[in-house]
Design an enzyme around this catalytic site. Structure first.
Site, PDB file in Angstrom:
ATOM      1  N   LYS A   1      -3.867   3.199   3.841  1.00 25.47           N
ATOM      2  CA  LYS A   1      -3.211   3.298   5.146  1.00 25.47           C
ATOM      3  C   LYS A   1      -3.425   4.689   5.744  1.00 25.47           C
ATOM      4  CE  LYS A   1      -1.496  -0.802   5.789  1.00 25.47           C
ATOM      5  NZ  LYS A   1      -2.579  -1.416   4.993  1.00 25.47           N
TER       6      LYS A   1
ATOM      7  N   ASP B   1       1.176  -9.527  -1.695  1.00 29.10           N
ATOM      8  CA  ASP B   1      -0.133  -8.909  -1.449  1.00 29.10           C
ATOM      9  C   ASP B   1      -0.293  -7.714  -2.376  1.00 29.10           C
ATOM     10  OD1 ASP B   1      -2.579  -8.384  -0.343  1.00 29.10           O
ATOM     11  OD2 ASP B   1      -1.805  -7.539   1.532  1.00 29.10           O
TER      12      ASP B   1
ATOM     13  N   GLU C   1      -7.296  11.300 -12.836  1.00 32.73           N
ATOM     14  CA  GLU C   1      -7.624  12.481 -13.622  1.00 32.73           C
ATOM     15  C   GLU C   1      -6.540  13.528 -13.376  1.00 32.73           C
ATOM     16  OE1 GLU C   1     -10.113  11.239 -11.326  1.00 32.73           O
ATOM     17  OE2 GLU C   1     -10.570   9.850 -12.969  1.00 32.73           O
TER      18      GLU C   1
ATOM     19  N   GLU D   1      -4.249   7.562  -8.713  1.00 39.71           N
ATOM     20  CA  GLU D   1      -4.422   6.361  -7.901  1.00 39.71           C
ATOM     21  C   GLU D   1      -3.570   5.239  -8.479  1.00 39.71           C
ATOM     22  OE1 GLU D   1      -6.212   6.597  -5.248  1.00 39.71           O
ATOM     23  OE2 GLU D   1      -7.408   8.384  -5.627  1.00 39.71           O
TER      24      GLU D   1
ATOM     25  N   ASP E   1       0.828  -1.211   0.000  1.00 39.10           N
ATOM     26  CA  ASP E   1       0.000   0.000   0.000  1.00 39.10           C
ATOM     27  C   ASP E   1       0.861   1.259   0.000  1.00 39.10           C
ATOM     28  OD1 ASP E   1      -2.346  -1.508   0.062  1.00 39.10           O
ATOM     29  OD2 ASP E   1      -2.374  -1.559   2.254  1.00 39.10           O
TER      30      ASP E   1
END
Length: 424
Positions: free
Chosen positions: A269, A262, A58, A45, A19
């Site tokens: 987080k 993972d 975006e 992201e 993460d």
């Protein structure tokens, strides 16, 4: 009266956690765009898994950024490359991107705030509206020098030290993925002792020539007690005692880790990024978002508010909530909770915040220089925040940690006390 006792636990993760890889990639992309064009609107992201990085979002900007190169450079800096890659390599993983421009509907609300559109009394700061609705919380307490809760402060220090001993070659068998967790015992609301320390760290298949899992775990535990835990607590006022419990790699073997072990995702987080669960959280993540997004900028600002209140001696702990509406510059609400520790009442403190802190998005950006910080820091600012906490950092010069409002708040409180000592 018997003492009130409770345990509180917070965790942190290293920069090689899946993460956190995503958070750092998203913020590295943000840094790259803001360095070239400070007015860039970025919402990036990232997700990672075995052999794959996917970047979506975006972005509206007047510049070009080679996103795949930024991704690979970030992963390599973290430590996933070559013989130490552990199944995820910066130079061989696939990098896919799917980027669109910022929605014109959102852009119109940000570019011209409601206050401006309705021709109310406004100044230039009113011209930028909040990039979204939402609530943000800021918190500070007097438990540590950085005005942070002790459990998350210690968890970050352990995670950061875990990365240091890996990168400096002190424990060269370590790999980038790792986690830390600290449980603190509180007595009458104050930290009293360290109850439990948990560290899990990825490692090579062979450690100090050992291949037996039980012996490897024993060797790692010995090394981490000496080079990580003892080093962190050396100068701490509260140290582990004879009854402190240690769990080091409690699951045993931890060779497969990172994105191979993972999948990771930006923004997963958020408690690690802030107060370790000791204070409330509005739910919005930070990484990959430009400063017009109040999820990020207002959360920084409201931490600044809470920290200055505590540093000014107006409360021993202070939690502040602020709420925004998309396209509106001024916060729709400000709420203060000092948990009975305030020198002034919570509603009076809320009024002091309104008088002495400008929490409009453009004002926050201007006060903290949020759009130019990457260019002022060699193109790397937000990505450095993306691991080991955005709040309470003492290793970085972050404007929301400055105590530049302490004197103003103390003088305002003195005037109120002199005017009406009972009502405040």
């Amino acid at each position: 009266m018997s003492a009130s006792t409770f345990l509180f636990t917070s965790e942190s993760v290293t920069e090689g956690h899946p993460d956190k890889i995503c958070d750092q990639i998203s913020d590295a992309i943000l840094d790259a765009f803001l360095t070239k064009d400070p007015k860039s609107r970025v919402a990036a992201e990232t997700t990672v898994t075995t052999g794959l990085v996917l970047v979506v979002g975006e972005i509206t900007s007047n510049c070009y950024v080679d996103i795949p190169s930024v991704v690979r450079d970030t992963i390599e800096r973290i430590g996933y490359h070559g013989d130490n890659s552990g199944g995820f390599d910066a130079r061989t993983c696939a990098v896919l991107t799917s980027i669109d421009e910022q929605s014109s509907d959102i852009a119109s609300g940000v570019d011209a705030a409601l206050e401006t559109r309705e021709h109310l009394n406004h100044d230039q700061i009113d011209q930028i509206g909040a990039g979204d609705q939402g609530i943000m919380f800021g918190y500070a307490c007097d438990e540590t020098q950085e005005y942070m809760p002790l459990p998350i402060s210690l968890a970050h220090k352990l995670a950061h030290r875990l990365a240091e001993v890996r990168k400096e070659g002190i424990l060269s068998y370590l790999r980038p993925d790792g986690k830390s967790q600290v449980t603190v015992e509180y007595v009458n609301g104050k930290p009293s002792r360290i109850d439990t320390i948990v560290i899990s760290t990825q490692h090579e298949p062979v450690v100090h020539g050992e291949t037996d899992n039980a012996k490897i775990q024993e060797r790692i535990a010995t090394d981490l007690r000496h080079y990580v835990i003892d080093a962190v607590f050396k100068d701490m006022a509260i140290k582990p005692d004879a009854t402190t419990r240690y769990f080091i790699n409690p699951s045993g073997r931890f060779v497969i880790g990172g994105p191979q072990g993972d999948a990771g995702l930006t923004g997963r987080k958020i408690i690690v990024d802030t107060y370790g669960g000791y204070a409330r959280h509005g739910g919005g993540a930070f990484s990959g978002k430009d400063p017009t997004k109040v999820d990020r900028s207002a959360a920084y600002a409201i931490r600044w508010v809470a920290k200055n209140i505590v540093a000014a001696g107006l409360a021993k702990q202070c939690e502040v909530q602020v709420g925004y509406a998309i396209g509106v510059a001024h916060p729709v609400s400000i709420n203060v909770n000092t948990f009975g520790t305030g020198k002034l009442s919570d509603d009076v403190l809320a009024q002091l915040i309104r008088e002495h802190f400008d929490l409009r998005p453009a004002a926050i950006i201007q006060q903290f220089d949020l759009q130019r910080l990457p260019a002022l820091n060699d193109g790397q600012f937000y990505q450095k925040l993306a691991a080991y906490g955005h709040i309470g950092r003492t290793d970085l010069d972050v404007p929301w940690e400055r105590l530049d409002k302490v004197k103003v708040l103390q003088e305002a409180a003195q005037k109120l006390e002199a005017k009406s000592p009972v009502s405040v």
